[in-house]
Design an enzyme around this catalytic site. Sequence first.
Site, PDB file in Angstrom:
ATOM      1  N   LYS A  10       0.818  -1.201   0.000  1.00 27.97           N
ATOM      2  CA  LYS A  10       0.000   0.000   0.000  1.00 27.97           C
ATOM      3  C   LYS A  10       0.861   1.265   0.000  1.00 27.97           C
ATOM      4  O   LYS A  10       0.660   2.161  -0.808  1.00 27.97           O
ATOM      5  CB  LYS A  10      -0.840  -0.065   1.282  1.00 27.97           C
ATOM      6  CG  LYS A  10      -2.004   0.791   1.376  1.00 27.97           C
ATOM      7  CD  LYS A  10      -2.925   0.313   2.536  1.00 27.97           C
ATOM      8  CE  LYS A  10      -2.272  -0.240   3.769  1.00 27.97           C
ATOM      9  NZ  LYS A  10      -1.729   0.722   4.701  1.00 27.97           N
ATOM     10  N   ARG A  86      -9.049   3.700   9.324  1.00 27.00           N
ATOM     11  CA  ARG A  86      -8.831   2.300   9.690  1.00 27.00           C
ATOM     12  C   ARG A  86      -9.975   1.775  10.535  1.00 27.00           C
ATOM     13  O   ARG A  86      -9.969   0.591  10.886  1.00 27.00           O
ATOM     14  CB  ARG A  86      -7.538   2.194  10.511  1.00 27.00           C
ATOM     15  CG  ARG A  86      -6.318   1.792   9.711  1.00 27.00           C
ATOM     16  CD  ARG A  86      -5.157   1.952  10.651  1.00 27.00           C
ATOM     17  NE  ARG A  86      -4.032   1.118  10.459  1.00 27.00           N
ATOM     18  CZ  ARG A  86      -2.961   1.466   9.759  1.00 27.00           C
ATOM     19  NH1 ARG A  86      -2.943   2.560   9.056  1.00 27.00           N
ATOM     20  NH2 ARG A  86      -1.915   0.687   9.735  1.00 27.00           N
ATOM     21  N   ARG A 123      10.603  -6.810   4.964  1.00 29.02           N
ATOM     22  CA  ARG A 123      10.397  -5.398   4.607  1.00 29.02           C
ATOM     23  C   ARG A 123      11.418  -4.458   5.275  1.00 29.02           C
ATOM     24  O   ARG A 123      11.747  -4.611   6.444  1.00 29.02           O
ATOM     25  CB  ARG A 123       8.978  -4.990   5.031  1.00 29.02           C
ATOM     26  CG  ARG A 123       8.735  -3.499   4.965  1.00 29.02           C
ATOM     27  CD  ARG A 123       7.285  -3.194   4.955  1.00 29.02           C
ATOM     28  NE  ARG A 123       6.719  -3.069   6.298  1.00 29.02           N
ATOM     29  CZ  ARG A 123       5.466  -2.636   6.496  1.00 29.02           C
ATOM     30  NH1 ARG A 123       4.692  -2.338   5.469  1.00 29.02           N
ATOM     31  NH2 ARG A 123       4.997  -2.542   7.723  1.00 29.02           N
ATOM     32  N   ARG A 155      11.579  -1.584  10.478  1.00 32.18           N
ATOM     33  CA  ARG A 155      10.680  -0.868  11.382  1.00 32.18           C
ATOM     34  C   ARG A 155      10.563  -1.579  12.720  1.00 32.18           C
ATOM     35  O   ARG A 155      10.484  -2.796  12.781  1.00 32.18           O
ATOM     36  CB  ARG A 155       9.289  -0.750  10.739  1.00 32.18           C
ATOM     37  CG  ARG A 155       9.109   0.546  10.023  1.00 32.18           C
ATOM     38  CD  ARG A 155       7.856   0.560   9.234  1.00 32.18           C
ATOM     39  NE  ARG A 155       6.672   0.193  10.014  1.00 32.18           N
ATOM     40  CZ  ARG A 155       5.428   0.259   9.523  1.00 32.18           C
ATOM     41  NH1 ARG A 155       5.229   0.663   8.286  1.00 32.18           N
ATOM     42  NH2 ARG A 155       4.396  -0.087  10.260  1.00 32.18           N
ATOM     43  N   ARG A 166      -1.405  -6.316  14.330  1.00 31.46           N
ATOM     44  CA  ARG A 166      -1.886  -5.388  13.302  1.00 31.46           C
ATOM     45  C   ARG A 166      -2.820  -6.091  12.322  1.00 31.46           C
ATOM     46  O   ARG A 166      -3.830  -5.542  11.915  1.00 31.46           O
ATOM     47  CB  ARG A 166      -0.695  -4.743  12.570  1.00 31.46           C
ATOM     48  CG  ARG A 166      -0.266  -3.459  13.251  1.00 31.46           C
ATOM     49  CD  ARG A 166       1.194  -3.161  13.131  1.00 31.46           C
ATOM     50  NE  ARG A 166       1.680  -3.056  11.782  1.00 31.46           N
ATOM     51  CZ  ARG A 166       2.899  -3.442  11.414  1.00 31.46           C
ATOM     52  NH1 ARG A 166       3.719  -3.980  12.297  1.00 31.46           N
ATOM     53  NH2 ARG A 166       3.294  -3.272  10.195  1.00 31.46           N
TER      54      ARG A 166
HETATM   55  P1  ADP Z   1       1.090  -0.691   8.512  1.00 31.06           P
HETATM   56  O1  ADP Z   1       0.088  -0.470   7.391  1.00 31.06           O
HETATM   57  O2  ADP Z   1       2.262  -1.496   8.099  1.00 31.06           O
HETATM   58  O3  ADP Z   1       0.481  -1.128   9.822  1.00 31.06           O
HETATM   59  P2  ADP Z   1       1.311   2.190   8.994  1.00 31.06           P
HETATM   60  O4  ADP Z   1       2.566   2.890   8.690  1.00 31.06           O
HETATM   61  O5  ADP Z   1       0.105   2.555   8.194  1.00 31.06           O
HETATM   62  O6  ADP Z   1       1.711   0.679   8.882  1.00 31.06           O
HETATM   63  O7  ADP Z   1       0.940   2.382  10.526  1.00 31.06           O
HETATM   64  C1  ADP Z   1       1.863   2.117  11.559  1.00 31.06           C
HETATM   65  C2  ADP Z   1       1.172   2.266  12.915  1.00 31.06           C
HETATM   66  O8  ADP Z   1       0.715   3.625  13.069  1.00 31.06           O
HETATM   67  C3  ADP Z   1      -0.088   1.432  13.104  1.00 31.06           C
HETATM   68  O9  ADP Z   1       0.208   0.115  13.534  1.00 31.06           O
HETATM   69  C4  ADP Z   1      -0.820   2.233  14.169  1.00 31.06           C
HETATM   70  O10 ADP Z   1      -0.234   2.040  15.447  1.00 31.06           O
HETATM   71  C5  ADP Z   1      -0.535   3.671  13.762  1.00 31.06           C
HETATM   72  N1  ADP Z   1      -1.554   4.198  12.821  1.00 31.06           N
HETATM   73  C6  ADP Z   1      -1.348   4.619  11.532  1.00 31.06           C
HETATM   74  N2  ADP Z   1      -2.487   5.046  10.965  1.00 31.06           N
HETATM   75  C7  ADP Z   1      -3.455   4.902  11.904  1.00 31.06           C
HETATM   76  C8  ADP Z   1      -4.858   5.150  11.929  1.00 31.06           C
HETATM   77  N3  ADP Z   1      -5.513   5.631  10.862  1.00 31.06           N
HETATM   78  N4  ADP Z   1      -5.528   4.879  13.085  1.00 31.06           N
HETATM   79  C9  ADP Z   1      -4.913   4.403  14.175  1.00 31.06           C
HETATM   80  N5  ADP Z   1      -3.595   4.128  14.229  1.00 31.06           N
HETATM   81  C10 ADP Z   1      -2.857   4.375  13.109  1.00 31.06           C
END
Ligand code: ADP
Length: 215
Positions: A10, A86, A123, A155, A166
């Site tokens: 994504k 989300r 990754r 990460r 997740r």
């Molecule tokens: P991934 O898609 O690999 O989980 P992201 O970079 O989108 O990674 O998100 C990393 C972390 O940031 C998530 O696991 C969460 O803790 C937080 N996060 C990101 N976007 C949101 C969101 N829209 N709502 C709640 N937490 C978020």
Amino acid sequence: MVLGKQGAGKGTQCLRLSHHYVVPHIATGDMLRAAVKAGTPLGQRAKALMDRGELLPDDLIMEMVADRLEEPDVRARGFILDGCPRTTRQAETLEEILRPAHLDLVIDLDVPTAQVLRRLASRRVCEDCGANYSLSQPPTVKWICDICGGEVVHREDDTEEAIQRRLELYEHQTAPLVAWYRARHLLARVSGVGAPDVVLGRLVKVVDRARQASS
Ligand code: ADP
């Protein structure tokens, strides 16, 4: 806006789409990681939850997104939203923030779970621009980002437990948004399986079609 499991590609595809259409890429994960790195109060609050793979509170995320969506670049050119909403609550708030405008298209980038688990294990991500690499497809110069020169790292939330959590949260909280957006006639499902250029081609086709339909 692009939905999809962790590791579905994504982030990479959203970044490439944003270059293709020359629009800002708004990625909540990247914004939060930048806040963690800068040590802001938001970053300090976010770090522990992110490391465990938990979601941050809806209000906190949507306040951050609302501020970003008010900036002039977004208003002038549109945007690609990555990693938000989300939860249904976030989707409802987003609808209110954007009103009277709305999202043009929501893409569900679909990759089977077994494959995302394999991808996540190898990754590597640029700390500065969020570009994705892997152990088998590293940047040209060792762990220096090809795009921005930032440091490419593993990460801290790509541990086995955090990944599991997740994906669990994705199934319970985020996957229902597929039906939510389908009911609003905004959803397109695109397969994320295949070479990144092939997947990008599929995405561009779908976005072009939506742009033509709305113009
Ligand atoms: P991934 O898609 O690999 O989980 P992201 O970079 O989108 O990674 O998100 C990393 C972390 O940031 C998530 O696991 C969460 O803790 C937080 N996060 C990101 N976007 C949101 C969101 N829209 N709502 C709640 N937490 C978020």
